[in-house]
Design a protein around this motif. Sequence first.
Motif, PDB file in Angstrom:
ATOM      1  N   SER A 117       0.867  -1.200  -0.169  1.00  0.00           N
ATOM      2  CA  SER A 117       0.069   0.034  -0.008  1.00  0.00           C
ATOM      3  C   SER A 117       0.800   1.247   0.054  1.00  0.00           C
ATOM      4  N   TRP A 118       1.919   1.164  -0.018  1.00  0.00           N
ATOM      5  CA  TRP A 118       2.977   2.278  -0.228  1.00  0.00           C
ATOM      6  C   TRP A 118       2.942   3.009  -1.362  1.00  0.00           C
ATOM      7  N   LYS A 119       3.395   4.251  -1.345  1.00  0.00           N
ATOM      8  CA  LYS A 119       3.406   4.931  -2.695  1.00  0.00           C
ATOM      9  C   LYS A 119       4.595   4.587  -3.792  1.00  0.00           C
ATOM     10  N   GLU A 120       4.053   4.327  -4.928  1.00  0.00           N
ATOM     11  CA  GLU A 120       4.818   3.894  -6.038  1.00  0.00           C
ATOM     12  C   GLU A 120       5.704   4.810  -6.486  1.00  0.00           C
ATOM     13  N   GLY A 121       7.096   4.660  -6.570  1.00  0.00           N
ATOM     14  CA  GLY A 121       7.792   5.506  -7.369  1.00  0.00           C
ATOM     15  C   GLY A 121       8.501   4.996  -8.518  1.00  0.00           C
ATOM     16  N   LYS A 122       9.507   5.255  -8.957  1.00  0.00           N
ATOM     17  CA  LYS A 122      10.129   5.011 -10.258  1.00  0.00           C
ATOM     18  C   LYS A 122      10.502   3.443 -10.277  1.00  0.00           C
TER      19      LYS A 122
ATOM     20  N   PHE B 295      13.314   0.905 -11.920  1.00  0.00           N
ATOM     21  CA  PHE B 295      14.676   1.113 -12.618  1.00  0.00           C
ATOM     22  C   PHE B 295      15.055  -0.333 -13.264  1.00  0.00           C
ATOM     23  N   HIS B 296      15.722  -0.258 -14.212  1.00  0.00           N
ATOM     24  CA  HIS B 296      16.313  -1.436 -15.004  1.00  0.00           C
ATOM     25  C   HIS B 296      15.241  -2.313 -15.464  1.00  0.00           C
ATOM     26  N   LYS B 297      13.949  -1.656 -15.613  1.00  0.00           N
ATOM     27  CA  LYS B 297      12.894  -2.353 -16.429  1.00  0.00           C
ATOM     28  C   LYS B 297      12.104  -3.263 -15.449  1.00  0.00           C
ATOM     29  N   GLN B 298      12.781  -3.642 -14.377  1.00  0.00           N
ATOM     30  CA  GLN B 298      12.331  -4.676 -13.451  1.00  0.00           C
ATOM     31  C   GLN B 298      12.291  -4.216 -11.955  1.00  0.00           C
ATOM     32  N   VAL B 299      12.943  -3.477 -11.525  1.00  0.00           N
ATOM     33  CA  VAL B 299      13.037  -3.058 -10.222  1.00  0.00           C
ATOM     34  C   VAL B 299      12.127  -1.818  -9.884  1.00  0.00           C
ATOM     35  N   LYS B 300      10.845  -2.074  -8.947  1.00  0.00           N
ATOM     36  CA  LYS B 300      10.103  -1.064  -8.702  1.00  0.00           C
ATOM     37  C   LYS B 300      10.160  -0.501  -7.359  1.00  0.00           C
ATOM     38  N   THR B 301      10.154   0.590  -7.092  1.00  0.00           N
ATOM     39  CA  THR B 301      10.309   1.229  -5.842  1.00  0.00           C
ATOM     40  C   THR B 301       8.958   1.759  -5.544  1.00  0.00           C
ATOM     41  N   LEU B 302       9.146   1.869  -3.951  1.00  0.00           N
ATOM     42  CA  LEU B 302       8.071   2.329  -3.220  1.00  0.00           C
ATOM     43  C   LEU B 302       8.671   2.988  -1.969  1.00  0.00           C
ATOM     44  N   HIS B 303       7.684   3.842  -1.471  1.00  0.00           N
ATOM     45  CA  HIS B 303       8.029   4.576  -0.174  1.00  0.00           C
ATOM     46  C   HIS B 303       7.051   5.110   0.488  1.00  0.00           C
ATOM     47  N   ARG B 304       7.267   5.254   2.059  1.00  0.00           N
ATOM     48  CA  ARG B 304       6.393   5.488   2.904  1.00  0.00           C
ATOM     49  C   ARG B 304       6.842   6.777   3.842  1.00  0.00           C
ATOM     50  N   ALA B 305       6.140   7.597   3.941  1.00  0.00           N
ATOM     51  CA  ALA B 305       6.764   8.803   4.680  1.00  0.00           C
ATOM     52  C   ALA B 305       7.021   8.462   5.991  1.00  0.00           C
ATOM     53  N   LYS B 306       7.861   9.239   6.674  1.00  0.00           N
ATOM     54  CA  LYS B 306       8.368   9.130   8.032  1.00  0.00           C
ATOM     55  C   LYS B 306       7.151   9.180   8.940  1.00  0.00           C
TER      56      LYS B 306
ATOM     57  N   GLY C 233      12.544   6.899  12.709  1.00  0.00           N
ATOM     58  CA  GLY C 233      13.406   7.933  12.718  1.00  0.00           C
ATOM     59  C   GLY C 233      13.848   8.659  11.226  1.00  0.00           C
ATOM     60  N   ALA C 234      13.258   7.751  10.093  1.00  0.00           N
ATOM     61  CA  ALA C 234      13.377   8.236   8.809  1.00  0.00           C
ATOM     62  C   ALA C 234      12.418   7.577   8.129  1.00  0.00           C
ATOM     63  N   ALA C 235      12.027   8.002   6.733  1.00  0.00           N
ATOM     64  CA  ALA C 235      11.235   7.465   6.014  1.00  0.00           C
ATOM     65  C   ALA C 235      11.529   6.181   5.524  1.00  0.00           C
ATOM     66  N   TRP C 236      10.550   5.549   4.936  1.00  0.00           N
ATOM     67  CA  TRP C 236      10.878   4.021   4.494  1.00  0.00           C
ATOM     68  C   TRP C 236      10.957   3.973   2.812  1.00  0.00           C
ATOM     69  N   HIS C 237      11.781   3.216   2.439  1.00  0.00           N
ATOM     70  CA  HIS C 237      11.968   3.129   0.797  1.00  0.00           C
ATOM     71  C   HIS C 237      11.965   1.413   0.811  1.00  0.00           C
ATOM     72  N   ALA C 238      11.287   0.965  -0.434  1.00  0.00           N
ATOM     73  CA  ALA C 238      11.311  -0.384  -0.714  1.00  0.00           C
ATOM     74  C   ALA C 238      11.470  -0.592  -2.200  1.00  0.00           C
ATOM     75  N   ARG C 239      11.884  -1.901  -2.622  1.00  0.00           N
ATOM     76  CA  ARG C 239      12.218  -2.161  -4.004  1.00  0.00           C
ATOM     77  C   ARG C 239      11.555  -3.579  -4.006  1.00  0.00           C
TER      78      ARG C 239
END
Length: 226
Positions: A31-36, A38-49, A54-60
Motif C-alpha cells: 500500500s506504499w506510494k509507488e515510485g520509479k 529502474f532497470h525495467k524490473q525493479v519497482k520502488t515504493l516509499h512511505r513517509a516518516k 527515525g526516517a522515511a521508508w523505501h522499498a524495492r
Amino acid sequence: MLSITPLKLSAIPSDEEVLKAADALLESTSSWKEGKTFHKQVKTLHRAKGSEDGAAWHARVSIHKPAEATFTQMWSKLGEDKALNEMKFIPNIKKVTKVKEISATQSVWTLYYTFPPPIAPRVFTVVQITRLNDSSPRSGTIVSIPVDLSEDQELAKLEEKGVKGRYASVERILELEDGNLEWRMATSSTPGGSIPTYFVERSLPGQIAEDVPHFLKWLHSLPKTE
C-alpha cells in the motif's frame, strides 16, 4: 523495534518478535506510494516518516525467472553471511567484520563504507536475523537492525573509524506459483553526519535499485559449483 534507533546488545529482541514485525512491514509495502521503476524490473515504493520512525521508508520489488537466479542460489548468498557477500557486489563496502554470533539465526556485523570526497567513510553496525521456510512455497527473510556496541568495549573496538550511520532493513525472497522469485526489500536509514536529509531521500530509490543488477552480475560470475 524496526527503526534506525540503535539497540543495546542486551536489548536485542527474540527472533519471533523481530520476524513478526518484519512480516507486518513487508505486507504493508503493497500500500506504499509507488515510485520509479529502474532497470525495467525493479519497482520502488516509499512511505513517509511516521511518528515512530527515525526516517522515511523505501522499498524495492523485483521478479526473477529461474534462469536469473534460483531460490537456493539467492538464499545461499543473502541468507548466509549476507554482509560478507554484500562486500563482493556493493562497491562502497570496503570491510566487513562479524562482531558476535548470538545464535544460528542472529549475528552482529559491522560494515565499513567509503565514498568519493568530500563524504567521509561511514560505519554501520547491525544485528542480522534470518528465517528460512523450506516448505512450499519456500521463503527466506533477513532482518537488519542497528546496534550500539557501547556496552562491550572489546566488541566496540572491532568497529572501524568513521561517521556512524544507521539502517534497518527487511528482505524477503519468495517463491511464486509461476516458478519465479519475488525479491522484496524495505529499508529506513540515515548516513549520519551533515548530509542533508532531502539529498539522502532523493537518492535512496536509485541506490537500493542498483543492488539488484549488482547482485545478479556477481552471482552469474561465480563458478557453477557456487
